[in-house]
Design a protein around this motif. Structure first.
Motif, mmCIF file in Angstrom:
data_model
loop_
_atom_site.group_PDB
_atom_site.id
_atom_site.type_symbol
_atom_site.label_atom_id
_atom_site.label_comp_id
_atom_site.label_asym_id
_atom_site.label_seq_id
_atom_site.Cartn_x
_atom_site.Cartn_y
_atom_site.Cartn_z
ATOM 1 N N GLU A 111 83.412 23.901 26.807
ATOM 2 C CA GLU A 111 82.268 24.178 25.929
ATOM 3 C C GLU A 111 81.880 22.917 25.139
ATOM 4 O OE1 GLU A 111 79.754 27.414 25.081
ATOM 5 O OE2 GLU A 111 81.335 27.093 26.555
ATOM 6 N N ILE A 112 82.917 22.203 24.668
ATOM 7 C CA ILE A 112 82.659 20.981 23.898
ATOM 8 C C ILE A 112 81.933 19.961 24.759
ATOM 9 C CG2 ILE A 112 83.768 19.011 22.814
ATOM 10 C CD1 ILE A 112 85.996 20.926 21.993
ATOM 11 N N ILE A 113 82.422 19.790 25.999
ATOM 12 C CA ILE A 113 81.801 18.788 26.865
ATOM 13 C C ILE A 113 80.355 19.161 27.150
ATOM 14 C CG2 ILE A 113 81.864 17.818 29.186
ATOM 15 C CD1 ILE A 113 84.905 18.049 29.034
ATOM 16 N N LYS A 114 80.135 20.469 27.414
ATOM 17 C CA LYS A 114 78.784 20.919 27.728
ATOM 18 C C LYS A 114 77.858 20.643 26.554
ATOM 19 C CE LYS A 114 78.339 25.244 28.556
ATOM 20 N NZ LYS A 114 78.652 26.593 29.022
ATOM 21 N N ALA A 115 78.345 20.979 25.369
ATOM 22 C CA ALA A 115 77.475 20.844 24.211
ATOM 23 C C ALA A 115 77.311 19.391 23.787
ATOM 24 C CB ALA A 115 78.033 21.662 23.054
ATOM 25 N N ASN A 116 78.293 18.556 24.145
ATOM 26 C CA ASN A 116 78.196 17.155 23.743
ATOM 27 C C ASN A 116 77.016 16.471 24.403
ATOM 28 O OD1 ASN A 116 79.813 15.708 21.902
ATOM 29 N ND2 ASN A 116 81.591 16.426 23.008
ATOM 30 N N PHE A 117 76.694 16.903 25.632
ATOM 31 C CA PHE A 117 75.569 16.245 26.299
ATOM 32 C C PHE A 117 74.271 16.539 25.571
ATOM 33 C CE2 PHE A 117 78.610 15.863 29.743
ATOM 34 C CZ PHE A 117 78.395 14.541 30.046
ATOM 35 N N HIS A 118 74.227 17.715 24.957
ATOM 36 C CA HIS A 118 73.054 18.039 24.151
ATOM 37 C C HIS A 118 72.916 17.043 22.994
ATOM 38 C CE1 HIS A 118 70.040 20.367 22.170
ATOM 39 N NE2 HIS A 118 70.791 20.548 21.114
ATOM 40 N N LEU A 119 74.048 16.763 22.353
ATOM 41 C CA LEU A 119 74.023 15.835 21.215
ATOM 42 C C LEU A 119 73.702 14.416 21.681
ATOM 43 C CD1 LEU A 119 74.387 16.116 18.257
ATOM 44 C CD2 LEU A 119 76.732 15.501 18.496
ATOM 45 N N LEU A 120 74.236 14.049 22.855
ATOM 46 C CA LEU A 120 73.915 12.733 23.405
ATOM 47 C C LEU A 120 72.410 12.622 23.654
ATOM 48 C CD1 LEU A 120 76.651 11.960 26.040
ATOM 49 C CD2 LEU A 120 76.104 10.643 24.041
ATOM 50 N N TYR A 121 71.847 13.692 24.194
ATOM 51 C CA TYR A 121 70.407 13.713 24.454
ATOM 52 C C TYR A 121 69.644 13.506 23.150
ATOM 53 C CZ TYR A 121 65.876 15.834 25.427
ATOM 54 O OH TYR A 121 64.547 16.076 25.526
ATOM 55 N N LEU A 122 70.135 14.192 22.101
ATOM 56 C CA LEU A 122 69.479 14.044 20.805
ATOM 57 C C LEU A 122 69.595 12.622 20.285
ATOM 58 C CD1 LEU A 122 70.350 17.166 18.675
ATOM 59 C CD2 LEU A 122 68.175 16.524 19.651
ATOM 60 N N ALA A 123 70.796 12.043 20.449
ATOM 61 C CA ALA A 123 71.025 10.728 19.855
ATOM 62 C C ALA A 123 70.185 9.654 20.533
ATOM 63 C CB ALA A 123 72.508 10.365 19.940
ATOM 64 N N PHE A 124 69.981 9.807 21.836
ATOM 65 C CA PHE A 124 69.251 8.752 22.544
ATOM 66 C C PHE A 124 67.754 9.018 22.612
ATOM 67 C CE2 PHE A 124 73.452 7.926 24.538
ATOM 68 C CZ PHE A 124 73.562 6.652 24.049
ATOM 69 N N HIS A 125 67.337 10.216 22.195
ATOM 70 C CA HIS A 125 65.925 10.542 22.327
ATOM 71 C C HIS A 125 65.082 9.658 21.416
ATOM 72 C CE1 HIS A 125 62.274 12.876 22.609
ATOM 73 N NE2 HIS A 125 62.820 13.516 23.626
ATOM 74 N N PRO A 126 63.991 9.066 21.931
ATOM 75 C CA PRO A 126 63.225 8.170 21.075
ATOM 76 C C PRO A 126 62.553 8.877 19.907
ATOM 77 C CG PRO A 126 62.261 8.365 23.274
ATOM 78 C CD PRO A 126 63.575 9.006 23.334
ATOM 79 N N ARG A 127 62.118 10.117 20.101
ATOM 80 C CA ARG A 127 61.506 10.827 18.971
ATOM 81 C C ARG A 127 62.505 11.855 18.442
ATOM 82 N NH1 ARG A 127 58.147 13.825 20.872
ATOM 83 N NH2 ARG A 127 58.231 13.221 23.053
ATOM 84 N N MET A 128 63.656 11.364 18.036
ATOM 85 C CA MET A 128 64.732 12.264 17.641
ATOM 86 C C MET A 128 64.357 13.065 16.394
ATOM 87 S SD MET A 128 68.282 11.049 16.097
ATOM 88 C CE MET A 128 67.315 10.175 14.934
ATOM 89 N N LYS A 129 63.612 12.442 15.498
ATOM 90 C CA LYS A 129 63.353 13.112 14.225
ATOM 91 C C LYS A 129 62.452 14.329 14.382
ATOM 92 C CE LYS A 129 64.369 9.402 11.147
ATOM 93 N NZ LYS A 129 63.946 8.442 10.163
#
Lengths: 182, 80, 95, 110, 130, 274
Positions: free
Chosen positions: A91-109
């Protein structure tokens, strides 16, 4: 139940309490000695004796820290807990990719929307509450802010989707592990 | 091995300068902890494992706690 | 393989720069605490990597383990300060 | 270059990638609470992946000692998994008690 | 240009130890707060420790823990294969004494604060002259 | 002051930088520090002491005096903190908390004492409810940290570590207990006197082992003369002596760290802390 302030687990006078104290001492001793063996990695008589003495020492003075409450069925709990860990890691690994996506997204805010949610559970024992709280913290997107002993959780979520997943299946799994009502 | 040493040394200088310029003693305590982490790494790179172990236990753990305790009992404010 | 480990270590050091930026430039004390915590977790890995570079990793595991414990204690003590004392904003900015 | 080495390389690169995400998140996130999300957790998973890689690499020359050493490395993972969320929780609790407000979208619009 | 890199690499440690030591000295001289002075003192100490550990390092040598010597007799030990353990011993002592002095200094700071309600040097001097 | 300090620092720094010219290159095996005495230590220590970790061998055997007085310094640091800060005067004000309702009583008169039990509990001036998660996790972690610290003390011969490091980690486990519960828990569990006695006993173990060598016919700190007292391989006796010494150092350091922490954090009153 928590460790009482003066540090003695229950009344040592009664025989069943004394037996429980001894039992908790014994489990602690065995666990500590096993961890000594793993740490040491050498099987010489001198070191084994030192390990036994050290484990005895720690277990004698701090037996009430690891297992303060011997009413529970620790064998079952630990078995179910070991079954719970792989699910949690997945579950952690699955959800971590979501956070990675957020962190690298150019319009994160625009994507994130931090807010705090509160929910109540019926978990009783503090080890179950702690497990749920730490699982929530480890699952990215959510951090436990407070968890009180009557089962009220305050969680900081970074965006809507991760907030909606709570408490959900994780609560059910944790309740099943510790044999509690949801 | 050499490059790790050089980079970590540069980080150490950053941490040291920040630890003495910051105007909040709690931040000084935290940065001083970071300084100790770096020092521990440096000594591990140079092969001084015992020194690194001592620094990891003393510098990063206990002396930061002493520092925070002292700041807790005095004040966080400082003029420079 | 040694070259690969070395490049991984250099990459980790590069990533450490980000955490150090956060630790040095705040803005609040708690941000610095986050930065230091992140530095600590990278250092645990770096210690093991140095162990592999020396080919004596059994000596370095102890240090990494002690490090993981004591980093935790230091972070706990520093955050425990705020449980008892209020007032985050006073003098919390660098210069 | 055998299969174990490739596994190790994949694990280490995964860990490095997680660490990269954590570092970028620490820099880019707008406020203290959202910075904790990458810092506390991507780093934990990064440690998990990398130490697993080390443990596998250590089993290259299989013996009882190297097996024990690998278990010892997993002790690090075990303790990090126990202590890291607790540290994160402690920091966020400190922020709440200190009265740090969290960043919201409305504040930015208005 | 090709000669410069080995020179920098060979002396970089020493240069940075000098810089670190000077940072510590500056903090001890110029800073007004007693705890800042203490931090300066600790930085000074670590700079000296860094110097000692640096001179003990040997290129292509391994840790000062003899390999495979536990119990039986290993092969003949070459001194060039092992990093010099003597600076480590001296500096280990220094670190542990440094934490002890740090603790005592912190206790003194707490005591001074109890008595004078300040840790700034100029204010302390003012209070003392009253 | 700042300008003056800067001038002094720049001058001294320039001089030292000038002096670095004459230093040997970094990592030079032929540097003056590595050619005289230390080679002797490296080549002969294993034959003479049977201890693979050269740092431990030099620390506890060849330079045993140094370490002994260092332990004494640690003990003196604990003593100094105690003498500087310990405050035996009775508190005027007390705070009690009614457990079931959470009402806080502030008792200013010293004579009126409430019985502390299930109904009331002591409270600090800036008391916060101790955090459930931190408490539970620390409860689980503390025994493992302690066994790890003891492991570090016992394996000082083969791997990095030894008395100091193990002692500091053991002390840190007590500090963790004080942080995660409250200071009262630690002080009630382990009395102040016990810490004091242990700090002294640690130094005494070191000095005792060292002094025991003298009636056995050797010099002070000559562990090899202890061979008749201990069964087993006589070649291994120096390693055993070092182990005993390390245990003494560990006990002293543990107790000293705990004393320093408790006194600093509670200003010597031993009632409330972080």
């Amino acid at each position: 139940m928590t460790v009482s302030n003066n540090g003695t687990a229950g009344d040592p006078g009664r025989p069943d309490t004394r037996f429980k104290t001894f039992f908790s001492f014994l489990i602690t001793f065995v666990l500590l000695f096993l961890s000594w063996l793993v740490l040491s990695g050498k099987f010489e008589p001198l070191l084994l004796w030192l390990g036994a003495i050290s484990s005895f020492f720690v277990a004698y003075y701090f037996y009430d820290l690891l297992f303060p409450d011997l009413e529970s069925n620790y064998a079952g709990i630990s078995f179910r807990f070991i079954c719970y860990v792989p699910w949690l890691i997945w579950e952690i690994i699955k959800a971590n990719f979501h956070l990675l996506y957020l962190a690298f997204h150019p319009r994160m805010k625009d994507l994130i929307d931090p807010h705090i949610i509160t929910f109540k559970t019926n978990l009783k024992s503090d080890i179950a509450i702690t497990t749920l709280a730490n699982s929530i913290t480890l699952t990215p997107g959510t951090i436990t802010v407070t968890a009180t002993s009557d089962g009220v959780f305050k969680v900081h979520a970074i965006d809507r989707p991760s907030a909606e997943a709570l408490p959900g299946t994780m609560l059910e799994k944790v309740a099943k592990v510790f044999g509690e009502q949801i | 091995m050499l490059w790790i040493d050089l980079i970590v040394l540069t980080f150490v200088i950053f941490c040291a300068i920040a630890a003495i310029t910051v105007k909040d003693l709690l931040a000084t305590a935290i940065l001083f902890g970071a300084y100790s982490f770096m020092m521990c790494l440096l000594w591990a790179v140079m092969g001084a494992v015992d020194v690194a172990f001592t620094e990891a236990s003393v510098g990063a753990g206990v002396s930061t706690v002493f520092f925070v305790a002292a700041v807790f009992r005095t004040s966080r404010r400082t003029k420079d | 393989m040694i070259t690969f480990f070395l490049s991984v270590a250099l990459g980790l050091l590069f990533l450490m720069l980000f955490s150090i930026y956060r630790a040095l430039f705040g803005p609040t004390v708690l941000d610095r605490l986050i930065g230091v915590n992140a530095i600590g977790s990278k250092t645990v890995v770096l210690l093991l990597l140095i162990g592999f570079l020396y080919e004596r990793v059994d000596m370095f595991v102890d240090i990494a383990l002690a490090y993981a414990f004591l980093n935790f204690i230091a972070v706990l003590a520093a955050s425990r300060y705020f449980h008892k004392r209020k007032g985050l904003y006073e003098e919390s900015f660098m210069d | 270059m055998d299969i174990l080495d490739i596994l190790v390389i994949i694990l280490l690169l995964t860990g490095l990638f997680f660490f990269l995400g954590g570092a970028v998140g620490i820099i880019r996130m707008p406020d203290f609470y959202s910075r904790l999300h990458p810092a506390g957790k991507l780093d934990t998973l990064g440690i998990f992946a990398m130490v697993t890689g080390f443990a596998v690499y250590n089993l290259h020359h299989f013996s009882i000692e190297s097996l024990l050493l690998s278990i010892k490395m997993f002790l690090i993972v075990f303790f990090v998994f126990l202590s890291s969320p607790t540290a994160t929780h402690s920091i966020v609790d400190a922020g709440m008690r200190a009265g740090l407000r969290h960043w919201t979208k409305k504040k930015r619009k208005g | 240009m090709t000669d410069l890199l080995p020179l920098i690499v060979a002396k970089y440690n020493y240069w940075l130890y000098v810089i670190l030591m000077m940072i510590g000295l500056y903090a001890m001289i110029a800073k007004n707060n007693l705890i800042k002075k203490l931090v300066g003192m600790n930085i000074f100490q670590t700079a000296i420790i860094l110097f000692y550990v640096s001179i003990g390092y040997k290129v292509d040598a391994t840790l000062p823990i003899i390999q495979g010597a536990h119990g039986g007799q290993g092969a003949a030990i070459q001194a060039a294969d092992y990093i010099n353990p003597l600076p480590h011993v001296l500096m280990l002592t220094a670190i542990v004494v440094s934490v002890a002095t740090f603790g005592v200094a912190m206790a003194l700071a707490v005591r001074i604060y109890q008595r004078y309600q300040t840790l700034e040097e100029d204010e302390l001097r003012m209070r003392l002259s009253e | 002051m700042k300008l003056l300090g800067f001038i002094v620092v720049s001058l001294a720094g320039a001089l030292l930088l000038y002096g670095t010219q004459d230093f040997p290159a970094w990592g030079d095996p032929q540097s003056p520090a590595s050619v005289h005495l230390s080679n002797d230590y490296i080549e002969k220590a294993v034959d003479q002491t049977q201890v693979p970790n050269l740092v431990t061998a030099v620390l506890a055997d060849y330079r045993g005096f140094d370490t002994m007085f260092e332990t004494a310094v640690i003990f003196c640091a604990g003593l100094a903190c105690f003498l500087l800060l310990r405050d035996f005067s009775k508190k005027r004000e007390r705070y009690y908390r009614h457990v079931s309702t959470g009402v806080i009583l502030h008792v200013k008169n010293q004579e009126k004492k409430l019985t502390v039990g299930n109904e009331f509990e002591y409270m600090d001036k800036d008391w916060v409810p101790s955090d459930l998660i931190i408490k539970t996790i620390c409860r689980i972690l503390i025994p493992f940290i302690q066994i790890y610290a003891l492991y570090v003390v016992a394996h000082g011969d083969f791997s990095p570590g030894g008395g100091f490091q193990g002692g500091v980690i053991f002390g840190a486990s007590f500090i963790l207990m004080a942080i995660s519960y409250n200071l009262k828990t630690l002080v009630n569990r382990i009395k102040e006197k016990v810490f004091g006695i242990f700090a002294a006993v640690g130094v005494l173990i070191y000095v005792g082992i060292a002094a025991l060598c003298m009636p056995m016919g050797g010099n002070f700190l000559d562990y090899s003369k202890l061979a008749p007292l201990i069964p087993g391989d006589p070649g291994h006796i120096r390693a055993l002596g070092m182990l005993g010494v390390e245990i003494g150092v560990g006990i002293a350091v543990t107790a000293a760290m705990a004393i320093i922490y408790i006194n600093i954090v509670s200003e010597g009153r031993h009632d409330e802390g972080l």
